[in-house]
Design a protein around this motif. Sequence first.
Motif, PDB file in Angstrom:
ATOM      1  N   ALA A  12       1.067  -1.397   0.445  1.00  0.00           N
ATOM      2  CA  ALA A  12      -0.057  -0.356   0.224  1.00  0.00           C
ATOM      3  C   ALA A  12       1.235   1.309  -0.011  1.00  0.00           C
ATOM      4  O   ALA A  12       0.626   2.385  -1.245  1.00  0.00           O
ATOM      5  CB  ALA A  12      -0.668  -0.158   1.386  1.00  0.00           C
ATOM      6  N   GLY A  13       2.178   1.049   0.596  1.00  0.00           N
ATOM      7  CA  GLY A  13       2.471   2.292   0.661  1.00  0.00           C
ATOM      8  C   GLY A  13       3.299   3.029  -0.445  1.00  0.00           C
ATOM      9  O   GLY A  13       3.235   3.892  -0.346  1.00  0.00           O
ATOM     10  N   THR A  14       3.785   1.520  -0.863  1.00  0.00           N
ATOM     11  CA  THR A  14       4.564   2.083  -2.170  1.00  0.00           C
ATOM     12  C   THR A  14       3.338   2.567  -3.409  1.00  0.00           C
ATOM     13  O   THR A  14       3.343   3.347  -4.115  1.00  0.00           O
ATOM     14  CB  THR A  14       4.838   0.588  -2.776  1.00  0.00           C
ATOM     15  N   TYR A  46       4.005 -16.349  -1.177  1.00  0.00           N
ATOM     16  CA  TYR A  46       4.793 -17.154   0.223  1.00  0.00           C
ATOM     17  C   TYR A  46       3.960 -18.605   0.203  1.00  0.00           C
ATOM     18  O   TYR A  46       4.457 -19.505   0.344  1.00  0.00           O
ATOM     19  CB  TYR A  46       4.064 -17.008   1.627  1.00  0.00           C
ATOM     20  N   LEU A  47       2.765 -18.508  -0.642  1.00  0.00           N
ATOM     21  CA  LEU A  47       1.385 -19.984  -0.057  1.00  0.00           C
ATOM     22  C   LEU A  47       2.553 -21.434  -1.252  1.00  0.00           C
ATOM     23  O   LEU A  47       2.040 -21.605  -0.956  1.00  0.00           O
ATOM     24  CB  LEU A  47       0.040 -19.410  -1.164  1.00  0.00           C
ATOM     25  N   PHE A  48       2.896 -20.345  -2.216  1.00  0.00           N
ATOM     26  CA  PHE A  48       3.469 -21.749  -3.554  1.00  0.00           C
ATOM     27  C   PHE A  48       5.096 -21.879  -3.128  1.00  0.00           C
ATOM     28  O   PHE A  48       5.156 -22.951  -2.965  1.00  0.00           O
ATOM     29  CB  PHE A  48       4.148 -21.260  -4.741  1.00  0.00           C
ATOM     30  N   SER A 105       2.070   0.403   7.634  1.00  0.00           N
ATOM     31  CA  SER A 105       2.840  -0.280   8.259  1.00  0.00           C
ATOM     32  C   SER A 105       2.131  -1.627   8.455  1.00  0.00           C
ATOM     33  O   SER A 105       2.666  -3.078   9.245  1.00  0.00           O
ATOM     34  CB  SER A 105       3.253  -0.509   9.063  1.00  0.00           C
ATOM     35  N   GLY A 106       1.197  -2.541   7.902  1.00  0.00           N
ATOM     36  CA  GLY A 106       0.440  -3.113   7.547  1.00  0.00           C
ATOM     37  C   GLY A 106       0.118  -4.382   8.675  1.00  0.00           C
ATOM     38  O   GLY A 106      -0.491  -3.793   9.867  1.00  0.00           O
ATOM     39  N   THR A 107      -0.027  -5.480   9.065  1.00  0.00           N
ATOM     40  CA  THR A 107      -0.416  -6.721   9.897  1.00  0.00           C
ATOM     41  C   THR A 107       0.750  -7.197   9.915  1.00  0.00           C
ATOM     42  O   THR A 107       1.061  -7.954   9.060  1.00  0.00           O
ATOM     43  CB  THR A 107      -1.723  -7.207   9.905  1.00  0.00           C
ATOM     44  N   ASP A 290      -3.042  -3.112   4.989  1.00  0.00           N
ATOM     45  CA  ASP A 290      -3.782  -3.907   6.281  1.00  0.00           C
ATOM     46  C   ASP A 290      -3.684  -3.110   8.066  1.00  0.00           C
ATOM     47  O   ASP A 290      -4.357  -3.574   8.571  1.00  0.00           O
ATOM     48  CB  ASP A 290      -2.895  -4.936   6.294  1.00  0.00           C
ATOM     49  N   ALA A 291      -3.046  -1.772   7.721  1.00  0.00           N
ATOM     50  CA  ALA A 291      -2.861  -1.285   8.823  1.00  0.00           C
ATOM     51  C   ALA A 291      -4.503  -0.468   9.432  1.00  0.00           C
ATOM     52  O   ALA A 291      -4.484  -0.503  10.792  1.00  0.00           O
ATOM     53  CB  ALA A 291      -1.965  -0.516   8.390  1.00  0.00           C
ATOM     54  N   SER A 292      -5.561  -0.465   8.500  1.00  0.00           N
ATOM     55  CA  SER A 292      -6.744   0.030   9.260  1.00  0.00           C
ATOM     56  C   SER A 292      -6.927  -0.467   9.410  1.00  0.00           C
ATOM     57  O   SER A 292      -6.932  -2.477   9.511  1.00  0.00           O
ATOM     58  CB  SER A 292      -6.804   1.068   7.657  1.00  0.00           C
ATOM     59  N   ALA A 299      -5.724  -7.564   2.318  1.00  0.00           N
ATOM     60  CA  ALA A 299      -5.610  -8.146   1.135  1.00  0.00           C
ATOM     61  C   ALA A 299      -5.107  -7.360   0.241  1.00  0.00           C
ATOM     62  O   ALA A 299      -5.185  -6.266   0.146  1.00  0.00           O
ATOM     63  CB  ALA A 299      -6.806  -8.989   0.230  1.00  0.00           C
ATOM     64  N   GLY A 300      -3.868  -7.154  -1.131  1.00  0.00           N
ATOM     65  CA  GLY A 300      -3.088  -7.114  -1.990  1.00  0.00           C
ATOM     66  C   GLY A 300      -4.447  -5.722  -2.423  1.00  0.00           C
ATOM     67  O   GLY A 300      -4.526  -4.691  -3.002  1.00  0.00           O
ATOM     68  N   SER A 301      -5.222  -7.081  -2.997  1.00  0.00           N
ATOM     69  CA  SER A 301      -6.512  -6.548  -3.514  1.00  0.00           C
ATOM     70  C   SER A 301      -6.888  -5.086  -3.028  1.00  0.00           C
ATOM     71  O   SER A 301      -7.451  -4.366  -3.999  1.00  0.00           O
ATOM     72  CB  SER A 301      -7.328  -7.700  -4.661  1.00  0.00           C
TER      73      SER A 301
HETATM   74  C1  LIG Z   1       0.501 -16.062   2.728  1.00  0.00           C
HETATM   75  C2  LIG Z   1       0.507 -15.363   2.225  1.00  0.00           C
HETATM   76  C3  LIG Z   1      -0.875 -14.866   0.951  1.00  0.00           C
HETATM   77  C4  LIG Z   1      -1.352 -13.866   0.162  1.00  0.00           C
HETATM   78  N1  LIG Z   1      -2.665 -13.981  -0.903  1.00  0.00           N
HETATM   79  C5  LIG Z   1      -2.640 -12.302  -1.190  1.00  0.00           C
HETATM   80  C6  LIG Z   1      -3.298 -12.916  -2.797  1.00  0.00           C
HETATM   81  O1  LIG Z   1      -3.626 -13.727  -2.816  1.00  0.00           O
HETATM   82  N2  LIG Z   1      -4.340 -12.133  -3.182  1.00  0.00           N
HETATM   83  C7  LIG Z   1      -4.681 -10.695  -2.093  1.00  0.00           C
HETATM   84  O2  LIG Z   1      -4.441  -9.410  -2.912  1.00  0.00           O
HETATM   85  N3  LIG Z   1      -3.079 -10.843  -0.804  1.00  0.00           N
HETATM   86  C8  LIG Z   1      -2.836 -11.791  -0.308  1.00  0.00           C
HETATM   87  N4  LIG Z   1      -1.836 -11.708   0.250  1.00  0.00           N
HETATM   88  C9  LIG Z   1      -1.705 -10.114   0.855  1.00  0.00           C
HETATM   89  C10 LIG Z   1      -0.754  -9.296   0.904  1.00  0.00           C
HETATM   90  O3  LIG Z   1       0.066  -9.234   0.468  1.00  0.00           O
HETATM   91  C11 LIG Z   1      -1.332  -8.079   2.046  1.00  0.00           C
HETATM   92  O4  LIG Z   1      -2.448  -7.751   2.653  1.00  0.00           O
HETATM   93  C12 LIG Z   1      -0.730  -6.905   1.644  1.00  0.00           C
HETATM   94  O5  LIG Z   1       0.631  -7.148   1.578  1.00  0.00           O
HETATM   95  C13 LIG Z   1      -1.092  -5.527   2.326  1.00  0.00           C
HETATM   96  O6  LIG Z   1       0.137  -4.263   2.038  1.00  0.00           O
HETATM   97  P1  LIG Z   1      -0.135  -3.327   3.254  1.00  0.00           P
HETATM   98  O7  LIG Z   1       1.018  -2.095   2.739  1.00  0.00           O
HETATM   99  O8  LIG Z   1      -0.561  -2.880   4.200  1.00  0.00           O
HETATM  100  O9  LIG Z   1       1.356  -4.018   4.173  1.00  0.00           O
HETATM  101  P2  LIG Z   1       2.775  -4.630   4.255  1.00  0.00           P
HETATM  102  O10 LIG Z   1       2.408  -4.756   2.471  1.00  0.00           O
HETATM  103  O11 LIG Z   1       3.037  -5.856   4.472  1.00  0.00           O
HETATM  104  O12 LIG Z   1       3.771  -3.264   4.307  1.00  0.00           O
HETATM  105  C14 LIG Z   1       4.096  -3.500   5.587  1.00  0.00           C
HETATM  106  C15 LIG Z   1       5.425  -2.214   5.592  1.00  0.00           C
HETATM  107  O13 LIG Z   1       5.188  -1.716   6.848  1.00  0.00           O
HETATM  108  C16 LIG Z   1       6.754  -2.234   6.943  1.00  0.00           C
HETATM  109  N5  LIG Z   1       7.107  -1.463   8.451  1.00  0.00           N
HETATM  110  C17 LIG Z   1       5.913  -2.693   9.804  1.00  0.00           C
HETATM  111  N6  LIG Z   1       6.259  -2.257  10.554  1.00  0.00           N
HETATM  112  C18 LIG Z   1       7.304  -1.352  10.632  1.00  0.00           C
HETATM  113  C19 LIG Z   1       8.112  -0.774  11.720  1.00  0.00           C
HETATM  114  N7  LIG Z   1       7.798   0.127  12.656  1.00  0.00           N
HETATM  115  N8  LIG Z   1       9.268   0.474  11.496  1.00  0.00           N
HETATM  116  C20 LIG Z   1       9.427   0.426  10.437  1.00  0.00           C
HETATM  117  N9  LIG Z   1       8.440  -0.374   8.597  1.00  0.00           N
HETATM  118  C21 LIG Z   1       7.460  -0.917   9.261  1.00  0.00           C
HETATM  119  C22 LIG Z   1       6.821  -3.329   6.871  1.00  0.00           C
HETATM  120  O14 LIG Z   1       8.922  -3.425   6.450  1.00  0.00           O
HETATM  121  C23 LIG Z   1       6.366  -3.442   5.452  1.00  0.00           C
HETATM  122  O15 LIG Z   1       7.187  -3.078   4.540  1.00  0.00           O
HETATM  123  C24 LIG Z   1      -1.300 -12.522   1.489  1.00  0.00           C
HETATM  124  C25 LIG Z   1      -0.277 -12.592   2.614  1.00  0.00           C
HETATM  125  C26 LIG Z   1       0.644 -13.636   2.484  1.00  0.00           C
HETATM  126  C27 LIG Z   1       0.542 -13.846   3.921  1.00  0.00           C
END
Ligand SMILES: Cc1cc2nc3c(=O)[nH]c(=O)nc-3n(C[C@H](O)[C@H](O)[C@H](O)COP(=O)(O)OP(=O)(O)OC[C@H]3O[C@@H](n4cnc5c(N)ncnc54)[C@H](O)[C@@H]3O)c2cc1C
Length: 418
Positions: A12-14, A46-48, A105-107, A290-292, A299-301
């Motif tokens: 999301a951040g990117t 990671y699933l694969f 910052s995700g989950t 995922d942070a909200s 999910a990435g979608s």
């Molecule tokens: C096994 C698996 C399978 C998945 N399959 C799918 C799928 O098929 N389709 C789909 O849509 N989604 C899928 N997802 C989910 C998807 O990967 C996530 O929902 C998505 O990456 C969320 O993006 P995000 O930016 O919120 O969090 P992230 O991409 O996790 O990014 C969070 C970032 O915050 C940084 N961060 C956290 N805390 C700190 C801190 N204290 N200081 C500095 N940096 C910090 C982390 O380093 C990370 O880079 C899957 C996830 C998993 C684990």
Amino acid sequence: MKRLLILGGGTAGTMVANKLRPRLHADEWSITVVDQDDVHLYQPGYLFIPFGIYEPTDVVKPREQFIPEGVELVIGAIDKVVPDNNAVLLTDGRTLGYDQLVIASGTTPRPDQTPGMDGEEFGKSIHEFYSFAGATALADKLKTWEGGRLVVHIVDMPIKCPVAPLEFTFLADAFFTEHGIRDQVEITYVTPLPGAFTKPIASRYLGGMLDERKIALESDFLVEHIDEEAKALVSYDEREVPFDLLVTIPLNMGADFVARSGLADDLNYVPVDKGTLLSTKHDNIWAVGDASNIPASKAGSVAHFSVEIFTENFLRHIDGLPMMEKFDGHANCFVESGHGKAMLIDFNYDTEPLPGKYPLPGVGPFSLLKETEINHWGKLMFRWIYWNALLPGKELPLPALMSMAGKQTEAETVEMAS
Ligand SMILES: Cc1cc2nc3c(=O)[nH]c(=O)nc-3n(C[C@H](O)[C@H](O)[C@H](O)COP(=O)(O)OP(=O)(O)OC[C@H]3O[C@@H](n4cnc5c(N)ncnc54)[C@H](O)[C@@H]3O)c2cc1C
């Protein structure tokens, strides 16, 4: 110069950095992304990894590669946000100021939150695949595992990609069949939900897929602790599920710094308006991905669709205009089902997954709630799309808000099933 600070350079951040850099004048706004490391991991991959379909190297790229020109990437761990000072403290003592803050910052899976999970047996008979290290260790385990009781388990919801544990289970069934040891493996799927999935119609379809594969379902199971010696999951209502190999999805939690900053709910997620993603407490803090705490799939979608809506609202908000767009919780996920097939589900806050075609009504090429080979190819193609289109913020021909075009209605679906 105004400062936009993005906490987290994951999915999301990117995307936020890539969407907003061309839309904010470089001489008016600086954009900074902070992340704790310079490694971007493609988490759906990671699933694969456990099944040898992907190698660990297939899911790793330098984070910097996806940060656009004109955006600074700061590598450092975030310690705390101080909203009253519009400042973010890093653990190494640096302070970063902001005018607008986006928390992305995700989950994270937290094995430390379940008694007995991260002890002596972790990495031996207890595994997980929700982290890069976990998926890689599980690949090593499966190379030599000769069979027994495999238990796939979810501690609690919400988890990111809520279908991934089911996909793992289907792939495990196919993997053991292909290796000729399926009859030596007893598979049980243990979930805190009343059925296979969160939404009733999809749950019925996915539950049927477990039945077809002779996978037992243990539902409404809230784990209290893991008995390491007896190798069993123990629930609050004193049920026990023994295992030889446990693949668990640990409790997922938002980043600890969110809690330290007074910005979190009880699972460290940031409360936001579910239509705009603006914090319910602070007028210049947003949370995406995922942070909200929005009641959508993690999910990435969802990150992708919501960032589209967020971008328009953000630009209006900083100009003092009302936010017009409302995010609807749109999510879609391929559900890999083994033997070269997958299913697709598409849903939002109000509409559960329904049968039909996606994205083109009547044409597809993807089929909703149906296992097809094209869906499987869609899932595999997604990694290329992720690196080359999604992260760089390119426009994809997929509307951000969910559409009913091409879907059966809920009433039609229920009528056909009865
Ligand atoms: C096994 C698996 C399978 C998945 N399959 C799918 C799928 O098929 N389709 C789909 O849509 N989604 C899928 N997802 C989910 C998807 O990967 C996530 O929902 C998505 O990456 C969320 O993006 P995000 O930016 O919120 O969090 P992230 O991409 O996790 O990014 C969070 C970032 O915050 C940084 N961060 C956290 N805390 C700190 C801190 N204290 N200081 C500095 N940096 C910090 C982390 O380093 C990370 O880079 C899957 C996830 C998993 C684990």
